[in-house]
Design an enzyme around this catalytic site. Structure first.
Site, PDB file in Angstrom:
ATOM      1  N   GLY A   1      -0.613  63.098 -35.515  1.00  0.00           N
ATOM      2  CA  GLY A   1       0.232  62.194 -36.290  1.00  0.00           C
ATOM      3  C   GLY A   1      -0.601  61.152 -37.015  1.00  0.00           C
ATOM      4  O   GLY A   1      -1.821  61.278 -37.141  1.00  0.00           O
TER       5      GLY A   1
ATOM      6  N   TYR B   1       6.427  76.716 -31.759  1.00  0.00           N
ATOM      7  CA  TYR B   1       6.687  75.283 -31.677  1.00  0.00           C
ATOM      8  C   TYR B   1       7.535  75.026 -30.435  1.00  0.00           C
ATOM      9  O   TYR B   1       8.771  75.094 -30.477  1.00  0.00           O
ATOM     10  CB  TYR B   1       7.450  74.791 -32.910  1.00  0.00           C
ATOM     11  CG  TYR B   1       6.689  74.751 -34.206  1.00  0.00           C
ATOM     12  CD1 TYR B   1       5.319  75.000 -34.261  1.00  0.00           C
ATOM     13  CD2 TYR B   1       7.335  74.458 -35.393  1.00  0.00           C
ATOM     14  CE1 TYR B   1       4.627  74.951 -35.457  1.00  0.00           C
ATOM     15  CE2 TYR B   1       6.648  74.411 -36.604  1.00  0.00           C
ATOM     16  CZ  TYR B   1       5.304  74.662 -36.632  1.00  0.00           C
ATOM     17  OH  TYR B   1       4.632  74.618 -37.824  1.00  0.00           O
TER      18      TYR B   1
ATOM     19  N   THR C   1      -2.841  58.223 -37.785  1.00  0.00           N
ATOM     20  CA  THR C   1      -3.844  57.489 -37.024  1.00  0.00           C
ATOM     21  C   THR C   1      -4.640  56.606 -37.970  1.00  0.00           C
ATOM     22  O   THR C   1      -4.805  56.915 -39.146  1.00  0.00           O
ATOM     23  CB  THR C   1      -4.818  58.445 -36.310  1.00  0.00           C
ATOM     24  OG1 THR C   1      -5.468  59.260 -37.294  1.00  0.00           O
ATOM     25  CG2 THR C   1      -4.088  59.339 -35.317  1.00  0.00           C
TER      26      THR C   1
ATOM     27  N   PHE D   1       0.791  68.433 -43.065  1.00  0.00           N
ATOM     28  CA  PHE D   1      -0.032  67.240 -42.809  1.00  0.00           C
ATOM     29  C   PHE D   1      -0.123  66.345 -44.036  1.00  0.00           C
ATOM     30  O   PHE D   1      -1.089  65.592 -44.200  1.00  0.00           O
ATOM     31  CB  PHE D   1      -1.437  67.604 -42.317  1.00  0.00           C
ATOM     32  CG  PHE D   1      -1.475  68.414 -41.057  1.00  0.00           C
ATOM     33  CD1 PHE D   1      -0.584  68.150 -40.028  1.00  0.00           C
ATOM     34  CD2 PHE D   1      -2.392  69.436 -40.883  1.00  0.00           C
ATOM     35  CE1 PHE D   1      -0.613  68.886 -38.850  1.00  0.00           C
ATOM     36  CE2 PHE D   1      -2.435  70.171 -39.711  1.00  0.00           C
ATOM     37  CZ  PHE D   1      -1.543  69.895 -38.692  1.00  0.00           C
TER      38      PHE D   1
END
Length: 322
Positions: free
Chosen positions: A254, A95, A256, A244
């Site tokens: 992210g 990350y 949508t 998620f």
């Protein structure tokens, strides 16, 4: 192993008693992560509402060549999360953005770490200095574990998930998981989990070493087989940790598109955001289900933590469940 039923106020499972006041630095009346109840990852007790660090290193789509995040803001978010009672943080050495690393941010913000803070990381995928993806062989997993140790400033890792690729869905995990089991025996890892996995792979992993958690993509629109896998984990006493859960099909990009009418209806009924309803629904799927929503926005952090106190009705759940 469970701490609370998903439809009733949570109760403690550890010897720690609920505090009479919010944590230091938290205004009276602010909802903290303890409202979500607790679960044990092996011998480590965590609040079921945790924090995912994937989005901290950059703005925009995770893993894309987007602008690095504001460092000071990311540090404030991490410190605020702990103030709000979050004691389970999910991270990984891969990350990172051009200037930011989630592990480095966690180390800078929180070390020396609170005694009850559990940091879960994952190995398997990696990124070279240019950002290209690589997947570790069994012999390379020790290097990935040691990289996490260095970045986090730890002498052992609380929980390490073996993260599998989509292309590995039907392959044996014995060599990879066996390599991590050896590192657990050596004292570098306390507990093991497996991510992006299948029931057969979980069974194979459990034949090698104890598994405390499964971390898979999961949310309201999940197909029936994923709901069944979640329930199976609970029957085996294994935490199920969805990723998620808020963004659904948006995944790394992210949130949508437009929320389904059912989510909007329940959100209006409770006077909260759709994201909070998605988190509350996730926690209602079983006392073994943990949530690790990630954000770089301090306001969204407070909202995410507050979702752990939401109690959905039977009618809410019927409306939300496909």
């Amino acid at each position: 192993m469970s701490s609370s039923s998903p439809s009733s106020p949570p109760r403690e499972t550890s010897s720690r008693k609920p505090s009479a006041a919010p944590p230091s630095g938290t205004p009276s009346g602010t909802v903290t992560a303890s409202a979500s109840g607790t679960w044990k990852l092996g011998d480590l007790t965590v609040n079921r509402l945790g924090f995912g660090s994937m989005r901290l290193p950059q703005n925009g789509t995770a893993f894309a060549d987007s602008a690095p995040s504001d460092r000071d803001r990311a540090l404030r978010v991490l410190r605020r999360a702990v103030e709000l009672g979050v004691n389970h943080i999910d991270t990984a050495a891969f990350y990172f953005s051009r200037l930011r690393s989630a592990n480095e941010l966690i180390n800078s913000a929180l070390a020396p770490y609170p005694d009850d803070l559990v940091i879960t990381t994952k190995v398997g995928p990696g990124r070279d200095p240019s950002g290209n993806w690589v997947w570790a062989t069994p012999d390379q997993l020790r290097g990935q574990v040691e990289e996490n140790l260095r970045q986090l400033g730890r002498d052992h890792l609380d929980v390490v998930n073996l993260r599998l690729a989509q292309s590995q869905a039907s392959t044996s995990v014995a060599e990879l998981f066996g390599a991590l089991a050896d590192l657990r025996e050596a004292g570098l890892i306390r507990h093991l989990g497996i991510s992006n996995t299948t029931p057969d792979q979980l069974a194979e992993a459990r034949s090698i070493a104890p598994v405390v958690c499964v971390q898979n993509a999961y949310g309201i629109a999940a197909p029936a087989e994923e709901h069944a896998f979640l329930r199976s984990c609970g029957e085996q006493g294994i935490a199920f940790v969805p990723f998620f859960a808020i963004v659904g099909a948006g995944r790394e990009e992210g949130v949508t598109g437009t929320e389904p009418d059912a989510v909007l209806t329940v959100a209006r009924h409770h006077g909260v955001t759709p994201a909070q309803i998605r988190l509350a629904w996730t926690l209602h799927q079983g006392a073994h289900v943990l949530a690790i929503p990630g954000t770089g926005n301090p306001d969204h952090l407070v909202e995410n933590v507050a979702a752990g106190a939401l109690r959905l009705t039977a009618d809410d759940l019927a409306l939300l469940t496909p």
